[in-house]
Design a protein around this motif. Structure first.
Motif, PDB file in Angstrom:
ATOM      1  N   PHE A  68       0.824   4.182  -2.830  1.00 11.48           N
ATOM      2  CA  PHE A  68       0.557   5.594  -2.555  1.00 11.48           C
ATOM      3  C   PHE A  68       1.756   6.464  -2.927  1.00 11.48           C
ATOM      4  O   PHE A  68       1.607   7.529  -3.501  1.00 11.48           O
ATOM      5  CB  PHE A  68       0.173   5.793  -1.086  1.00 11.48           C
ATOM      6  CG  PHE A  68      -1.306   5.653  -0.838  1.00 11.48           C
ATOM      7  CD1 PHE A  68      -2.197   6.597  -1.343  1.00 11.48           C
ATOM      8  CD2 PHE A  68      -1.808   4.587  -0.127  1.00 11.48           C
ATOM      9  CE1 PHE A  68      -3.561   6.477  -1.133  1.00 11.48           C
ATOM     10  CE2 PHE A  68      -3.178   4.455   0.092  1.00 11.48           C
ATOM     11  CZ  PHE A  68      -4.049   5.401  -0.411  1.00 11.48           C
ATOM     12  N   TRP A  69       2.961   5.984  -2.609  1.00 12.72           N
ATOM     13  CA  TRP A  69       4.163   6.776  -2.905  1.00 12.72           C
ATOM     14  C   TRP A  69       4.287   7.020  -4.404  1.00 12.72           C
ATOM     15  O   TRP A  69       4.695   8.097  -4.839  1.00 12.72           O
ATOM     16  CB  TRP A  69       5.408   6.047  -2.376  1.00 12.72           C
ATOM     17  CG  TRP A  69       6.674   6.818  -2.553  1.00 12.72           C
ATOM     18  CD1 TRP A  69       7.472   6.822  -3.661  1.00 12.72           C
ATOM     19  CD2 TRP A  69       7.293   7.705  -1.608  1.00 12.72           C
ATOM     20  NE1 TRP A  69       8.550   7.647  -3.457  1.00 12.72           N
ATOM     21  CE2 TRP A  69       8.473   8.209  -2.215  1.00 12.72           C
ATOM     22  CE3 TRP A  69       6.969   8.108  -0.305  1.00 12.72           C
ATOM     23  CZ2 TRP A  69       9.319   9.101  -1.555  1.00 12.72           C
ATOM     24  CZ3 TRP A  69       7.824   9.006   0.337  1.00 12.72           C
ATOM     25  CH2 TRP A  69       8.978   9.490  -0.286  1.00 12.72           C
ATOM     26  N   GLU A 116       0.832  -1.203   0.000  1.00 10.83           N
ATOM     27  CA  GLU A 116       0.000   0.000   0.000  1.00 10.83           C
ATOM     28  C   GLU A 116       0.872   1.261   0.000  1.00 10.83           C
ATOM     29  O   GLU A 116       0.595   2.222  -0.722  1.00 10.83           O
ATOM     30  CB  GLU A 116      -0.926  -0.020   1.221  1.00 10.83           C
ATOM     31  CG  GLU A 116      -2.017   1.033   1.167  1.00 10.83           C
ATOM     32  CD  GLU A 116      -2.874   1.077   2.434  1.00 10.83           C
ATOM     33  OE1 GLU A 116      -2.593   0.305   3.376  1.00 10.83           O
ATOM     34  OE2 GLU A 116      -3.805   1.892   2.460  1.00 10.83           O
ATOM     35  N   ALA A 171       1.860   7.123  -6.556  1.00  5.53           N
ATOM     36  CA  ALA A 171       0.601   7.578  -7.167  1.00  5.53           C
ATOM     37  C   ALA A 171       0.822   8.731  -8.140  1.00  5.53           C
ATOM     38  O   ALA A 171       0.005   8.974  -9.031  1.00  5.53           O
ATOM     39  CB  ALA A 171      -0.395   7.979  -6.082  1.00  5.53           C
TER      40      ALA A 171
END
Lengths: 159, 293
Positions: free
Chosen positions: A129-130, A125, A132
């Protein structure tokens, strides 16, 4: 219009250039310093293809002016391999076929390297997110995420 | 385009006061450079304020309040444990903006001065009673952040004026804040509705509250009626109902591709209710992650 004289460090080497005040760091890297690894995708900070680090901080080089690089330390994809020896991230991207057209790859490598320096043992996750802000239109991301996780595991073992 | 990197705010203000045409201040550049590159705003004068001393500092003052330099990035705020612990809602609101790359550069002051009604950090700053020191040709003044945006893309700053510091109050005891936004996906989008709640308790009873909404009016809006609905209550269903009604009543949104007027008006109440519950739990000492963190 008078040009601005800038002294900066790129991948450990001191460099100097003259640039127009409107020129971005991306323009400077590609057109003045012949470092064409960083790519221009959107030019508005959405796609991440131009990702570099400035003073250790991941940024979009299209949203940094060349003039702002004065006195800064810039790192680009060209500095990731040690001579002919690829970085674990680069090897894992090849092993996992985590690229197709390759336009997003330099930015993703730079971004993933910055992630692993901060979080050597990220969750999936966290990686998603990093990254994105790094768009890839070929792979569907899964292979990229697997390559980053695998590289992280290898780097932890080696450490 | 003239490019300047002054060493003081007084010098920056003087440069801006004397400049002809369009002037922009450059901190993180995540709005200024996008507008420059897309030919939306082409400054005649660009003043980089990052060479000014202290602009990257996050300072905890003796009285528990915080002074933030205007070039502190979202990433720097969220890496600062004590600031995040004191003001999780404000830090999370900032963290919601853009990608990792944008977080490396974007600033609170820039988000405020860009004047977007949907700016995520602004409702959180308004709820938190953040104030800004403004330096200009006439000297310095300090104002509440809600007085700065006056409409989409517009601010109350006069020619030559710029924000030179932001001040976050001391957190104090038994208090918490939260910010939530609605977007149709999980990340990398602009708020359809944003809601920030900041409150303080005495036992179970709310004694102080501030509620601010984003993306439902031409500017971020402080909603005193919503705060009044909370004050004196224990966040019971009756109080939450009044909060929802007050938030919806305060909305005057636009219809656009992100959301209709009816949708935004309804969701503003829902977001405020959820944010109030998180703020209340935080005031009780619970640790709650507002999002992915």
């Amino acid at each position: 219009m008078s040009k601005i004289h800038v002294t900066t460090t790129v991948n450990g080497d001191e460099m100097e250039f003259l640039c127009d005040p409107r020129e971005t760091l991306l323009d400077v890297l590609r057109d003045r310093l012949n470092l064409t690894g960083a790519k221009e995708g959107c030019g508005t900070g959405d796609c991440g293809a131009c990702s570099v680090t400035m003073n250790g901080r991941l940024v979009c080089s299209c949203l940094v002016l060349g003039a702002e690089a004065e006195g800064a330390e810039i790192a680009t994809v060209e500095g990731i391999a040690q001579g002919d020896r690829l970085h674990p991230l680069q090897r894992k991207f090849i092993e996992h076929a985590a690229l197709q057209c390759g336009i997003c790859t330099p930015g993703i490598l730079v971004a993933a390297k910055a992630l692993l320096e901060k979080h050597p043992d990220p969750t999936e996750e966290q990686v998603r997110f990093w990254l994105a802000g790094n768009l890839c239109r070929c792979t569907g991301y899964d292979k990229i995420i697997r390559a980053v996780m695998d590289a992280a595991a290898e780097m932890r073992e080696a450490a | 385009m003239q490019f300047h990197s002054p060493a003081t705010f007084v010098e920056a203000a003087a440069l801006a006061a004397e400049a002809q045409g369009v002037t922009r201040f450059l901190a993180g550049g995540t709005d200024v450079l996008v507008q420059l590159r897309s030919d939306m705003v082409t400054p005649d004068t660009l003043i980089d304020i990052k060479k000014i001393g202290g602009v990257r500092d996050i300072k905890l003052n003796d009285d528990g309040s915080w002074t933030l330099g205007v070039a502190v990035s979202g990433a720097e705020m969220n890496e600062h444990g004590p600031l995040r612990a004191a003001w999780p809602g404000l830090c999370e609101a900032m963290d919601l903006i853009g990608s990792t790359q944008i977080q490396g550069r974007a600033t609170l002051a820039g988000n405020l001065c860009n004047g977007s009604p949907a700016a995520d950090s602004v409702p959180a700053m308004v709820a938190a009673c953040v104030t800004a020191t403004i330096t200009g040709p006439q000297g310095e003044r300090t104002v509440a952040v809600e007085s700065i945006p006056t409409g989409p893309g517009l601010t109350s700053l006069e020619k030559g004026e710029l924000i030179s510091a932001l001040h976050i109050p001391a957190r104090g005891e038994n208090a918490g804040d939260a910010y939530l936004r609605f977007i149709p996906r999980t990340e990398m989008d602009i708020a359809v509705v944003g809601a920030a709640v900041n409150l303080r308790l005495d036992g179970d009873t709310i004694t102080e509250a501030r509620v601010a909404l984003g993306a439902v009016a031409p500017t971020v809006r402080l909603v005193p009626e919503a705060a009044e609905a909370l004050i004196g209550s224990t966040l019971d269903d009756g109080a939450l109902e009044k909060l929802v009604a007050a938030c919806s009543a305060a909305c005057s949104p636009i219809d656009d591709k992100r959301g209709t007027i009816a949708f935004r008006t309804e969701v503003a109440g829902v977001m405020a209710k959820r944010a109030a519950r998180i703020a209340y739990a935080r005031a009780k000492g619970e640790t709650i992650e507002g999002h992915h963190g």
